[in-house]
Design a protein around this motif. Structure first.
Motif, PDB file in Angstrom:
ATOM      1  N   PHE A  48      17.643 -10.882   9.597  1.00  0.00           N
ATOM      2  CA  PHE A  48      17.578 -10.209   8.237  1.00  0.00           C
ATOM      3  C   PHE A  48      19.016 -10.290   7.538  1.00  0.00           C
ATOM      4  CE2 PHE A  48      13.483  -8.484   9.596  1.00  0.00           C
ATOM      5  CZ  PHE A  48      12.451  -9.602   8.891  1.00  0.00           C
ATOM      6  N   ASN A  49      19.833 -10.221   8.410  1.00  0.00           N
ATOM      7  CA  ASN A  49      21.291 -10.019   7.967  1.00  0.00           C
ATOM      8  C   ASN A  49      21.919 -11.439   7.429  1.00  0.00           C
ATOM      9  OD1 ASN A  49      23.788  -8.714   7.798  1.00  0.00           O
ATOM     10  ND2 ASN A  49      24.695 -10.113   9.230  1.00  0.00           N
ATOM     11  N   VAL A  50      20.930 -12.465   7.462  1.00  0.00           N
ATOM     12  CA  VAL A  50      21.224 -13.947   6.920  1.00  0.00           C
ATOM     13  C   VAL A  50      20.170 -14.088   5.655  1.00  0.00           C
ATOM     14  CG1 VAL A  50      21.521 -16.216   7.135  1.00  0.00           C
ATOM     15  CG2 VAL A  50      22.208 -14.729   8.812  1.00  0.00           C
ATOM     16  N   LEU A  51      18.816 -13.605   5.893  1.00  0.00           N
ATOM     17  CA  LEU A  51      17.790 -14.139   5.246  1.00  0.00           C
ATOM     18  C   LEU A  51      17.378 -12.689   4.571  1.00  0.00           C
ATOM     19  CD1 LEU A  51      15.795 -16.278   7.344  1.00  0.00           C
ATOM     20  CD2 LEU A  51      17.174 -17.023   5.200  1.00  0.00           C
ATOM     21  N   SER A  52      17.863 -12.435   3.208  1.00  0.00           N
ATOM     22  CA  SER A  52      17.394 -11.119   2.494  1.00  0.00           C
ATOM     23  C   SER A  52      15.949 -11.223   2.201  1.00  0.00           C
ATOM     24  CB  SER A  52      18.264 -10.869   1.586  1.00  0.00           C
ATOM     25  OG  SER A  52      17.934 -11.563   0.415  1.00  0.00           O
ATOM     26  N   PHE A  53      15.467  -9.926   1.813  1.00  0.00           N
ATOM     27  CA  PHE A  53      13.815  -9.914   1.407  1.00  0.00           C
ATOM     28  C   PHE A  53      13.828 -11.036   0.134  1.00  0.00           C
ATOM     29  CE2 PHE A  53      10.283  -8.356  -1.163  1.00  0.00           C
ATOM     30  CZ  PHE A  53       9.300  -8.437  -0.026  1.00  0.00           C
ATOM     31  N   GLY A  54      14.894 -10.996  -0.567  1.00  0.00           N
ATOM     32  CA  GLY A  54      14.649 -11.829  -1.722  1.00  0.00           C
ATOM     33  C   GLY A  54      14.920 -13.285  -1.535  1.00  0.00           C
ATOM     34  N   ASP A  55      15.558 -13.628  -0.544  1.00  0.00           N
ATOM     35  CA  ASP A  55      15.769 -14.945  -0.220  1.00  0.00           C
ATOM     36  C   ASP A  55      14.274 -15.205   0.464  1.00  0.00           C
ATOM     37  OD1 ASP A  55      18.258 -15.134  -0.475  1.00  0.00           O
ATOM     38  OD2 ASP A  55      18.850 -14.469   1.537  1.00  0.00           O
ATOM     39  N   LEU A  56      13.569 -14.423   1.540  1.00  0.00           N
ATOM     40  CA  LEU A  56      12.159 -14.852   1.883  1.00  0.00           C
ATOM     41  C   LEU A  56      11.137 -14.937   0.825  1.00  0.00           C
ATOM     42  CD1 LEU A  56      12.595 -12.626   5.015  1.00  0.00           C
ATOM     43  CD2 LEU A  56      12.488 -14.967   5.114  1.00  0.00           C
ATOM     44  N   GLU A  57      11.373 -13.899  -0.301  1.00  0.00           N
ATOM     45  CA  GLU A  57      10.496 -14.088  -1.339  1.00  0.00           C
ATOM     46  C   GLU A  57      10.513 -15.567  -1.896  1.00  0.00           C
ATOM     47  OE1 GLU A  57       8.585 -10.335  -3.443  1.00  0.00           O
ATOM     48  OE2 GLU A  57      10.827 -10.636  -3.699  1.00  0.00           O
ATOM     49  N   ARG A  58      11.720 -16.056  -2.307  1.00  0.00           N
ATOM     50  CA  ARG A  58      11.832 -17.147  -2.926  1.00  0.00           C
ATOM     51  C   ARG A  58      11.186 -18.450  -2.150  1.00  0.00           C
ATOM     52  NH1 ARG A  58      16.299 -14.177  -4.721  1.00  0.00           N
ATOM     53  NH2 ARG A  58      17.566 -14.877  -3.009  1.00  0.00           N
ATOM     54  N   THR A 109       0.623  -1.158  -0.041  1.00  0.00           N
ATOM     55  CA  THR A 109      -0.124   0.005   0.095  1.00  0.00           C
ATOM     56  C   THR A 109       0.781   1.041  -0.046  1.00  0.00           C
ATOM     57  OG1 THR A 109      -1.900  -1.118   1.236  1.00  0.00           O
ATOM     58  CG2 THR A 109      -1.836   1.191   1.031  1.00  0.00           C
ATOM     59  N   CYS A 110       2.018   1.311   0.828  1.00  0.00           N
ATOM     60  CA  CYS A 110       2.826   2.439   0.795  1.00  0.00           C
ATOM     61  C   CYS A 110       3.748   2.465  -0.034  1.00  0.00           C
ATOM     62  CB  CYS A 110       3.259   2.502   2.225  1.00  0.00           C
ATOM     63  SG  CYS A 110       2.057   2.880   3.738  1.00  0.00           S
ATOM     64  N   LEU A 111       4.029   1.214  -0.834  1.00  0.00           N
ATOM     65  CA  LEU A 111       4.981   1.070  -2.018  1.00  0.00           C
ATOM     66  C   LEU A 111       6.529   1.398  -1.542  1.00  0.00           C
ATOM     67  CD1 LEU A 111       3.090   3.005  -4.828  1.00  0.00           C
ATOM     68  CD2 LEU A 111       2.674   0.324  -3.864  1.00  0.00           C
ATOM     69  N   ILE A 112       6.794   0.839  -0.301  1.00  0.00           N
ATOM     70  CA  ILE A 112       7.805   0.927   0.305  1.00  0.00           C
ATOM     71  C   ILE A 112       8.620  -0.425  -0.358  1.00  0.00           C
ATOM     72  CG2 ILE A 112       9.691   0.950   2.336  1.00  0.00           C
ATOM     73  CD1 ILE A 112       7.826   3.453   2.033  1.00  0.00           C
ATOM     74  N   PRO A 113       9.824  -0.491  -0.760  1.00  0.00           N
ATOM     75  CA  PRO A 113      10.442  -1.782  -1.480  1.00  0.00           C
ATOM     76  C   PRO A 113      10.772  -2.534  -0.292  1.00  0.00           C
ATOM     77  CG  PRO A 113      11.150   0.180  -2.337  1.00  0.00           C
ATOM     78  CD  PRO A 113      10.634   0.865  -1.595  1.00  0.00           C
ATOM     79  N   GLY A 114      10.478  -4.161  -0.362  1.00  0.00           N
ATOM     80  CA  GLY A 114      10.572  -4.852   0.512  1.00  0.00           C
ATOM     81  C   GLY A 114      12.028  -4.838   1.482  1.00  0.00           C
ATOM     82  N   SER A 115      13.083  -4.738   0.690  1.00  0.00           N
ATOM     83  CA  SER A 115      14.485  -4.762   1.281  1.00  0.00           C
ATOM     84  C   SER A 115      14.566  -3.390   2.162  1.00  0.00           C
ATOM     85  CB  SER A 115      15.777  -4.953   0.413  1.00  0.00           C
ATOM     86  OG  SER A 115      15.518  -3.650  -0.887  1.00  0.00           O
ATOM     87  N   GLU A 116      14.018  -2.329   1.786  1.00  0.00           N
ATOM     88  CA  GLU A 116      14.139  -1.124   2.734  1.00  0.00           C
ATOM     89  C   GLU A 116      13.259  -1.171   3.595  1.00  0.00           C
ATOM     90  OE1 GLU A 116      13.359   2.484   0.468  1.00  0.00           O
ATOM     91  OE2 GLU A 116      14.512   1.892  -1.284  1.00  0.00           O
TER      92      GLU A 116
END
Length: 218
Positions: free
Chosen positions: A113-123, A28-35
Protein backbone atom coordinates in the motif's frame (compact mmCIF):
# COMPACT_ATOMS: atom_id res chain seq x y z
CA UNK A 1 10.62 -21.51 -7.33
CA UNK A 2 8.48 -18.71 -5.95
CA UNK A 3 7.97 -18.65 -2.18
CA UNK A 4 4.44 -17.64 -1.27
CA UNK A 5 3.20 -16.20 2.01
CA UNK A 6 1.21 -19.30 3.06
CA UNK A 7 -0.20 -22.55 1.60
CA UNK A 8 -2.43 -21.99 -1.42
CA UNK A 9 -5.24 -24.03 0.15
CA UNK A 10 -6.14 -20.95 2.24
CA UNK A 11 -5.90 -18.42 -0.57
CA UNK A 12 -9.44 -18.39 -1.95
CA UNK A 13 -11.04 -18.03 1.49
CA UNK A 14 -8.50 -15.40 2.52
CA UNK A 15 -9.26 -13.34 -0.60
CA UNK A 16 -12.99 -13.49 0.04
CA UNK A 17 -12.52 -12.58 3.70
CA UNK A 18 -10.38 -9.55 2.98
CA UNK A 19 -12.62 -8.50 0.11
CA UNK A 20 -15.65 -8.58 2.40
CA UNK A 21 -13.73 -6.71 5.11
CA UNK A 22 -12.88 -3.90 2.70
CA UNK A 23 -16.43 -3.73 1.36
CA UNK A 24 -18.05 -3.67 4.80
CA UNK A 25 -15.65 -1.13 6.31
CA UNK A 26 -15.85 1.30 3.41
CA UNK A 27 -19.42 0.93 2.19
CA UNK A 28 -21.30 0.09 5.39
CA UNK A 29 -19.17 1.68 8.12
CA UNK A 30 -18.34 4.59 5.79
CA UNK A 31 -14.61 4.56 6.50
CA UNK A 32 -12.77 6.30 3.62
CA UNK A 33 -10.85 3.75 1.55
CA UNK A 34 -7.45 5.36 2.07
CA UNK A 35 -8.05 5.45 5.83
CA UNK A 36 -9.09 1.82 6.01
CA UNK A 37 -6.00 0.77 4.08
CA UNK A 38 -3.87 2.58 6.67
CA UNK A 39 -5.84 1.04 9.55
CA UNK A 40 -5.52 -2.47 8.17
CA UNK A 41 -1.82 -2.08 7.33
CA UNK A 42 -0.83 -1.09 10.88
CA UNK A 43 -3.18 -3.49 12.64
CA UNK A 44 -2.10 -6.79 14.12
CA UNK A 45 -4.46 -8.51 11.67
CA UNK A 46 -2.38 -7.59 8.62
CA UNK A 47 0.66 -9.20 10.26
CA UNK A 48 -1.37 -12.30 11.05
CA UNK A 49 -2.48 -12.46 7.43
CA UNK A 50 1.15 -12.23 6.33
CA UNK A 51 2.14 -15.03 8.72
CA UNK A 52 -0.63 -17.21 7.31
CA UNK A 53 -2.57 -17.82 10.52
CA UNK A 54 -5.45 -20.16 9.60
CA UNK A 55 -7.69 -18.60 12.29
CA UNK A 56 -7.44 -15.28 10.44
CA UNK A 57 -7.30 -16.53 6.86
CA UNK A 58 -10.23 -18.91 7.14
CA UNK A 59 -11.63 -18.68 10.66
CA UNK A 60 -13.47 -15.37 10.43
CA UNK A 61 -15.97 -13.76 8.12
CA UNK A 62 -14.96 -10.55 6.41
CA UNK A 63 -17.41 -8.59 8.57
CA UNK A 64 -16.01 -10.08 11.77
CA UNK A 65 -12.51 -9.23 10.61
CA UNK A 66 -13.47 -5.66 9.73
CA UNK A 67 -15.15 -5.09 13.10
CA UNK A 68 -12.08 -6.32 14.96
CA UNK A 69 -9.69 -4.21 12.86
CA UNK A 70 -11.76 -1.07 13.41
CA UNK A 71 -12.09 -1.75 17.14
CA UNK A 72 -8.35 -2.34 17.53
CA UNK A 73 -7.47 0.92 15.81
CA UNK A 74 -10.32 3.23 16.87
CA UNK A 75 -11.61 1.66 20.06
CA UNK A 76 -15.15 1.81 18.62
CA UNK A 77 -17.49 -1.05 17.75
CA UNK A 78 -18.89 -0.81 14.23
CA UNK A 79 -21.68 -3.37 14.09
CA UNK A 80 -24.17 -2.39 11.41
CA UNK A 81 -26.09 -4.39 8.86
CA UNK A 82 -24.18 -4.76 5.57
CA UNK A 83 -25.78 -3.17 2.55
CA UNK A 84 -27.46 -5.36 -0.04
CA UNK A 85 -25.74 -5.22 -3.40
CA UNK A 86 -25.67 -7.00 -6.74
CA UNK A 87 -22.28 -8.46 -7.55
CA UNK A 88 -18.92 -7.50 -6.08
CA UNK A 89 -18.07 -3.89 -5.34
CA UNK A 90 -14.83 -2.24 -6.39
CA UNK A 91 -13.87 -2.14 -2.69
CA UNK A 92 -14.34 -5.91 -2.49
CA UNK A 93 -12.11 -6.36 -5.54
CA UNK A 94 -9.39 -4.17 -4.02
CA UNK A 95 -9.26 -6.33 -0.90
CA UNK A 96 -9.52 -9.53 -2.94
CA UNK A 97 -6.78 -8.55 -5.40
CA UNK A 98 -4.31 -7.18 -2.86
CA UNK A 99 -4.80 -10.29 -0.75
CA UNK A 100 -3.78 -12.36 -3.75
CA UNK A 101 -0.76 -10.19 -4.44
CA UNK A 102 0.39 -10.35 -0.82
CA UNK A 103 0.16 -14.15 -0.94
CA UNK A 104 1.90 -14.27 -4.31
CA UNK A 105 4.72 -11.86 -3.45
CA UNK A 106 5.15 -12.47 0.29
CA UNK A 107 5.50 -8.70 0.68
CA UNK A 108 4.02 -6.88 3.64
CA UNK A 109 0.75 -5.03 3.19
CA UNK A 110 2.54 -1.87 4.30
CA UNK A 111 4.99 -2.22 1.40
CA UNK A 112 2.18 -2.92 -1.05
CA UNK A 113 0.00 0.00 0.00
CA UNK A 114 3.03 2.27 0.16
CA UNK A 115 3.27 1.83 -3.62
CA UNK A 116 -0.39 1.25 -4.54
CA UNK A 117 -2.73 3.84 -3.01
CA UNK A 118 -6.45 3.31 -2.68
CA UNK A 119 -6.94 5.69 -5.61
CA UNK A 120 -4.49 3.71 -7.74
CA UNK A 121 -6.32 0.49 -6.93
CA UNK A 122 -9.71 2.02 -7.70
CA UNK A 123 -8.47 3.08 -11.12
CA UNK A 124 -7.05 -0.41 -11.73
CA UNK A 125 -10.41 -1.96 -10.86
CA UNK A 126 -12.14 -0.49 -13.90
CA UNK A 127 -9.70 -2.06 -16.35
CA UNK A 128 -8.66 -5.21 -14.49
CA UNK A 129 -11.58 -6.55 -12.44
CA UNK A 130 -12.73 -8.83 -15.26
CA UNK A 131 -9.18 -9.77 -16.32
CA UNK A 132 -7.10 -12.69 -15.06
CA UNK A 133 -5.47 -11.85 -11.72
CA UNK A 134 -2.03 -12.34 -13.27
CA UNK A 135 -2.47 -9.05 -15.13
CA UNK A 136 -2.87 -7.27 -11.80
CA UNK A 137 0.22 -9.10 -10.51
CA UNK A 138 2.29 -8.00 -13.51
CA UNK A 139 1.32 -4.34 -13.08
CA UNK A 140 1.88 -4.47 -9.32
CA UNK A 141 5.30 -6.07 -9.83
CA UNK A 142 6.33 -3.35 -12.29
CA UNK A 143 5.27 -0.62 -9.87
CA UNK A 144 7.11 -2.32 -7.01
CA UNK A 145 10.30 -2.60 -9.00
CA UNK A 146 10.07 1.04 -10.05
CA UNK A 147 9.51 2.21 -6.47
CA UNK A 148 11.98 -0.09 -4.69
CA UNK A 149 14.86 0.48 -7.07
CA UNK A 150 17.66 -0.73 -4.79
CA UNK A 151 18.04 -4.43 -4.20
CA UNK A 152 17.94 -5.63 -0.62
CA UNK A 153 21.61 -6.59 -0.89
CA UNK A 154 22.66 -3.06 -1.91
CA UNK A 155 20.46 -1.43 0.70
CA UNK A 156 21.75 -3.63 3.54
CA UNK A 157 25.38 -3.39 2.38
CA UNK A 158 25.19 0.41 2.17
CA UNK A 159 23.59 0.65 5.60
CA UNK A 160 26.31 -1.60 6.99
CA UNK A 161 28.94 0.73 5.50
CA UNK A 162 30.68 -1.92 3.44
CA UNK A 163 31.89 -1.53 -0.14
CA UNK A 164 31.29 -4.22 -2.72
CA UNK A 165 35.01 -5.03 -2.74
CA UNK A 166 35.14 -5.32 1.06
CA UNK A 167 32.11 -7.58 1.10
CA UNK A 168 33.60 -9.77 -1.60
CA UNK A 169 36.90 -10.10 0.25
CA UNK A 170 35.35 -10.83 3.64
CA UNK A 171 32.62 -13.19 2.40
CA UNK A 172 34.59 -15.08 -0.24
CA UNK A 173 31.87 -14.37 -2.80
CA UNK A 174 33.28 -12.94 -6.01
CA UNK A 175 33.07 -9.19 -6.57
CA UNK A 176 31.50 -9.85 -9.97
CA UNK A 177 28.70 -11.90 -8.41
CA UNK A 178 27.94 -9.22 -5.84
CA UNK A 179 27.84 -6.56 -8.57
CA UNK A 180 25.51 -8.67 -10.71
CA UNK A 181 23.19 -9.40 -7.78
CA UNK A 182 22.93 -5.69 -7.00
CA UNK A 183 22.28 -4.83 -10.65
CA UNK A 184 19.64 -7.59 -10.89
CA UNK A 185 21.61 -9.09 -13.75
CA UNK A 186 21.85 -12.23 -11.63
CA UNK A 187 18.91 -13.45 -9.52
CA UNK A 188 19.89 -13.57 -5.86
CA UNK A 189 16.78 -15.67 -5.16
CA UNK A 190 18.52 -18.46 -7.09
CA UNK A 191 21.83 -18.12 -5.27
CA UNK A 192 23.19 -21.15 -3.44
CA UNK A 193 22.49 -21.28 0.28
CA UNK A 194 26.22 -21.16 1.00
CA UNK A 195 26.54 -17.88 -0.91
CA UNK A 196 23.62 -16.32 0.96
CA UNK A 197 25.02 -17.56 4.27
CA UNK A 198 28.45 -16.05 3.66
CA UNK A 199 27.04 -12.66 2.67
CA UNK A 200 24.47 -12.52 5.46
CA UNK A 201 27.05 -13.48 8.07
CA UNK A 202 29.23 -10.50 7.14
CA UNK A 203 26.32 -8.05 6.93
CA UNK A 204 24.71 -9.27 10.15
CA UNK A 205 21.33 -10.03 8.59
CA UNK A 206 19.23 -13.08 7.88
CA UNK A 207 19.66 -14.99 4.63
CA UNK A 208 16.02 -14.29 3.79
CA UNK A 209 16.63 -10.53 4.13
CA UNK A 210 18.77 -10.65 0.98
CA UNK A 211 16.04 -12.16 -1.19
CA UNK A 212 13.97 -10.05 -3.56
CA UNK A 213 10.17 -10.28 -3.11
CA UNK A 214 9.47 -10.83 -6.08
CA UNK A 215 9.73 -9.38 -9.55
CA UNK A 216 10.09 -12.69 -11.32
CA UNK A 217 7.00 -14.21 -12.91
CA UNK A 218 5.73 -17.64 -11.87
Amino acid sequence: MMIHAYPEIYLSKAQATLGDAFDYSINTCLIPGSEFIDMFSVSSFSKRFEKGEPAILAGKSGIELAIEILFEITGKRFETEPRIQDGCSNEYWIGWATCYYQWYSDRSFIDIFNVLSFGDLERMYYTLHEADITKFVDIANDKMQEYYKETNLKRIRSYFGCTQAELAKRSGVSLRSIQMYEQRRKDINRAEAETLYRISKILGCGMEDLLEKPINRC
